[in-house]
Scaffold this motif. Structure first.
Motif, PDB file in Angstrom:
ATOM      1  N   ASN A 129       0.827  -1.209   0.000  1.00 16.24           N
ATOM      2  CA  ASN A 129       0.000   0.000   0.000  1.00 16.24           C
ATOM      3  C   ASN A 129       0.859   1.256   0.000  1.00 16.24           C
ATOM      4  O   ASN A 129       1.754   1.405   0.836  1.00 16.24           O
ATOM      5  CB  ASN A 129      -0.902   0.030   1.238  1.00 16.24           C
ATOM      6  CG  ASN A 129      -1.941  -1.076   1.222  1.00 16.24           C
ATOM      7  OD1 ASN A 129      -2.524  -1.367   0.190  1.00 16.24           O
ATOM      8  ND2 ASN A 129      -2.166  -1.689   2.369  1.00 16.24           N
ATOM      9  N   VAL A 130       0.589   2.156  -0.946  1.00 13.56           N
ATOM     10  CA  VAL A 130       1.240   3.465  -0.998  1.00 13.56           C
ATOM     11  C   VAL A 130       0.156   4.511  -1.266  1.00 13.56           C
ATOM     12  O   VAL A 130      -0.940   4.184  -1.715  1.00 13.56           O
ATOM     13  CB  VAL A 130       2.330   3.530  -2.099  1.00 13.56           C
ATOM     14  CG1 VAL A 130       3.445   2.534  -1.821  1.00 13.56           C
ATOM     15  CG2 VAL A 130       1.735   3.287  -3.480  1.00 13.56           C
ATOM     16  N   LYS A 198      -3.888  10.635   6.522  1.00 13.49           N
ATOM     17  CA  LYS A 198      -4.118  10.970   7.917  1.00 13.49           C
ATOM     18  C   LYS A 198      -4.129   9.684   8.738  1.00 13.49           C
ATOM     19  O   LYS A 198      -4.973   8.805   8.550  1.00 13.49           O
ATOM     20  CB  LYS A 198      -5.449  11.700   8.087  1.00 13.49           C
ATOM     21  CG  LYS A 198      -5.662  12.232   9.500  1.00 13.49           C
ATOM     22  CD  LYS A 198      -6.925  13.061   9.599  1.00 13.49           C
ATOM     23  CE  LYS A 198      -7.091  13.628  11.009  1.00 13.49           C
ATOM     24  NZ  LYS A 198      -8.313  14.457  11.142  1.00 13.49           N
ATOM     25  N   GLY A 199      -3.175   9.576   9.644  1.00 15.43           N
ATOM     26  CA  GLY A 199      -3.099   8.374  10.468  1.00 15.43           C
ATOM     27  C   GLY A 199      -1.894   8.430  11.388  1.00 15.43           C
ATOM     28  O   GLY A 199      -1.251   9.465  11.554  1.00 15.43           O
ATOM     29  N   GLU A 275       9.430   4.255   6.981  1.00 17.59           N
ATOM     30  CA  GLU A 275       8.291   4.938   7.592  1.00 17.59           C
ATOM     31  C   GLU A 275       6.989   4.436   6.974  1.00 17.59           C
ATOM     32  O   GLU A 275       6.908   4.226   5.756  1.00 17.59           O
ATOM     33  CB  GLU A 275       8.394   6.459   7.385  1.00 17.59           C
ATOM     34  CG  GLU A 275       9.057   7.208   8.512  1.00 17.59           C
ATOM     35  CD  GLU A 275      10.539   6.902   8.638  1.00 17.59           C
ATOM     36  OE1 GLU A 275      10.939   6.404   9.711  1.00 17.59           O
ATOM     37  OE2 GLU A 275      11.288   7.123   7.689  1.00 17.59           O
ATOM     38  N   TYR A 276       5.992   4.286   7.836  1.00 15.19           N
ATOM     39  CA  TYR A 276       4.650   3.874   7.409  1.00 15.19           C
ATOM     40  C   TYR A 276       3.626   4.773   8.093  1.00 15.19           C
ATOM     41  O   TYR A 276       3.857   5.257   9.210  1.00 15.19           O
ATOM     42  CB  TYR A 276       4.368   2.421   7.800  1.00 15.19           C
ATOM     43  CG  TYR A 276       5.245   1.401   7.121  1.00 15.19           C
ATOM     44  CD1 TYR A 276       4.826   0.727   5.972  1.00 15.19           C
ATOM     45  CD2 TYR A 276       6.513   1.097   7.636  1.00 15.19           C
ATOM     46  CE1 TYR A 276       5.648  -0.209   5.353  1.00 15.19           C
ATOM     47  CE2 TYR A 276       7.335   0.168   7.016  1.00 15.19           C
ATOM     48  CZ  TYR A 276       6.900  -0.484   5.877  1.00 15.19           C
ATOM     49  OH  TYR A 276       7.711  -1.398   5.261  1.00 15.19           O
ATOM     50  N   ILE A 277       2.502   4.997   7.420  1.00 15.49           N
ATOM     51  CA  ILE A 277       1.351   5.661   8.025  1.00 15.49           C
ATOM     52  C   ILE A 277       0.237   4.626   8.155  1.00 15.49           C
ATOM     53  O   ILE A 277      -0.115   3.957   7.171  1.00 15.49           O
ATOM     54  CB  ILE A 277       0.835   6.840   7.167  1.00 15.49           C
ATOM     55  CG1 ILE A 277       1.942   7.879   6.958  1.00 15.49           C
ATOM     56  CG2 ILE A 277      -0.388   7.483   7.823  1.00 15.49           C
ATOM     57  CD1 ILE A 277       2.263   8.738   8.139  1.00 15.49           C
ATOM     58  N   PHE A 284       0.549   2.039   5.266  1.00 12.23           N
ATOM     59  CA  PHE A 284       0.938   2.548   3.960  1.00 12.23           C
ATOM     60  C   PHE A 284       2.420   2.902   3.990  1.00 12.23           C
ATOM     61  O   PHE A 284       2.869   3.654   4.855  1.00 12.23           O
ATOM     62  CB  PHE A 284       0.114   3.784   3.593  1.00 12.23           C
ATOM     63  CG  PHE A 284      -1.281   3.493   3.142  1.00 12.23           C
ATOM     64  CD1 PHE A 284      -1.640   3.589   1.805  1.00 12.23           C
ATOM     65  CD2 PHE A 284      -2.255   3.109   4.058  1.00 12.23           C
ATOM     66  CE1 PHE A 284      -2.940   3.322   1.388  1.00 12.23           C
ATOM     67  CE2 PHE A 284      -3.556   2.836   3.660  1.00 12.23           C
ATOM     68  CZ  PHE A 284      -3.892   2.939   2.319  1.00 12.23           C
ATOM     69  N   PHE A 285       3.158   2.378   3.036  1.00 12.07           N
ATOM     70  CA  PHE A 285       4.596   2.644   2.939  1.00 12.07           C
ATOM     71  C   PHE A 285       4.817   4.087   2.504  1.00 12.07           C
ATOM     72  O   PHE A 285       4.192   4.570   1.557  1.00 12.07           O
ATOM     73  CB  PHE A 285       5.235   1.685   1.930  1.00 12.07           C
ATOM     74  CG  PHE A 285       6.681   1.968   1.632  1.00 12.07           C
ATOM     75  CD1 PHE A 285       7.686   1.412   2.414  1.00 12.07           C
ATOM     76  CD2 PHE A 285       7.037   2.787   0.565  1.00 12.07           C
ATOM     77  CE1 PHE A 285       9.024   1.674   2.129  1.00 12.07           C
ATOM     78  CE2 PHE A 285       8.366   3.049   0.280  1.00 12.07           C
ATOM     79  CZ  PHE A 285       9.361   2.493   1.068  1.00 12.07           C
TER      80      PHE A 285
END
Length: 325
Positions: A129-130, A198-199, A275-277, A284-285
């Motif tokens: 996921n991006v 947003k996360g 980093e991921y959100i 998400f990468f």
């Protein structure tokens, strides 16, 4: 004892962070096994700096140095340069030509991970996921309204090849777009316009020795005091970092699974930090660093400490596995 060149500095604004990383490595290498030397690389010169602060020019032809009329060759290169030429594959290709073993991933994989344009596209094809994104090349014709219609506001504008959030802007209003674009193009000829996610932001350290077993360090949650995790947040104490992050078990397990998958897809070696959100329980990468910061303020050493791993022993394993590789 193996003569280890700790390579620091570089050609970008990240050089100041690299000097701190190099110093931490120098202080924590076991003196019973290694004879470490500080090598400073800049656009102007390559030098070895002695403990007495004397400078000796590096011969770029074979990466050697003359000290007191004696030629010194190095057995190993510990690359601690963030950004170019350490993280983008340039030094890796140089050391491959000289047949000098070094830390981290090879030229090809370093080049892919450093270029966000390539890295995002590559991982997306493997189902990672991006966020939504658009690439723009300098001097390319484009329609701003069409881009913003697809990406939305707020959004991020980033240089494709840059680290430590340098040149990145968060665009909250349409009239901020042009300045953000100009700022990014000052650092790179390729930029990314990326949707805002947003996360919860987390940083995930991953490493392996000889690629035998990929291990994930305790995850760090990042809470920035600024609008996003920018250069100031990373290095001036303008963020709160919680290690280990307080995450539900199923989300933590999923992040670990994805982090290992990303490491394997990109065919990395040694250490990395990504980093991921987390949006609606889905990671998400965002980006990955194949030469993560190793200063006392950096996230990766704190994750090692949380895992109960000493810097000295970790660096020893990194060096020995890199030599075998």
């Amino acid at each position: 004892m193996k003569k280890v060149a700790i390579i620091m500095g570089g050609f970008s604004e990240e050089s100041s962070i690299s000097l701190k990383s190099g110093q931490l490595i120098f202080e924590n290498l076991c003196r019973k096994k290694y004879d470490p030397y500080k090598i400073y690389i800049s656009k102007e010169k390559w030098i070895l700096k002695s403990n007495e602060n004397n400078e000796y020019l590096i011969n770029k032809g074979d990466f050697s140095v003359i000290i007191n009329n004696k030629k010194l060759n190095f057995d190993f290169a510990f690359i601690a340069i963030h950004g170019t030429p350490g993280e983008d594959g340039i030094l890796q290709a140089y050391f491959d030509l000289l047949n000098i073993p070094y830390t981290g991933s090879n030229f090809h994989n370093s080049n892919i991970t450093f270029n966000k344009k390539y890295c995002l596209s590559f991982l997306k094809d493997f189902g990672i996921n991006v966020s939504n994104y658009i690439f723009i090349n300098k001097n390319q014709n484009f329609c701003k309204k069409n881009i913003l219609k697809k990406i939305g506001i707020p959004c991020f504008i980033k240089p494709s090849k840059s680290g430590s959030s340098l040149g990145i802007s968060k665009v909250n209003k349409e009239n901020e777009f042009d300045y953000a674009l100009k700022k990014a193009f000052e650092l790179d000829e390729e930029i990314i316009v990326e949707s805002f996610l947003k996360g919860k932001e987390v940083s995930v350290g991953v490493y392996s020795f000889n690629k035998k077993k990929i291990k994930v360090l305790p995850i760090t949650e990042i809470i920035s005091q600024n609008d996003f995790f920018d250069f100031e947040s990373k290095y001036s104490g303008k963020s709160k970092e919680i290690t280990p992050a307080k995450l539900p078990f199923n989300i933590e397990r999923n992040i670990i699974k994805i982090a290992k998958k990303v490491y394997k897809i990109l065919n990395l070696s040694g250490m990395s930090r990504a980093e991921y959100i987390i949006v609606k329980n889905k990671p998400f990468f965002i980006e990955i660093n194949t030469i993560p910061g190793l200063s006392k303020e950096s996230i990766f050493p704190k994750q090692l400490k949380s895992a109960g791993l000493s810097l000295s022993n970790f660096f020893k394993n990194i060096i020995e596995s890199s030599i075998k590789k």
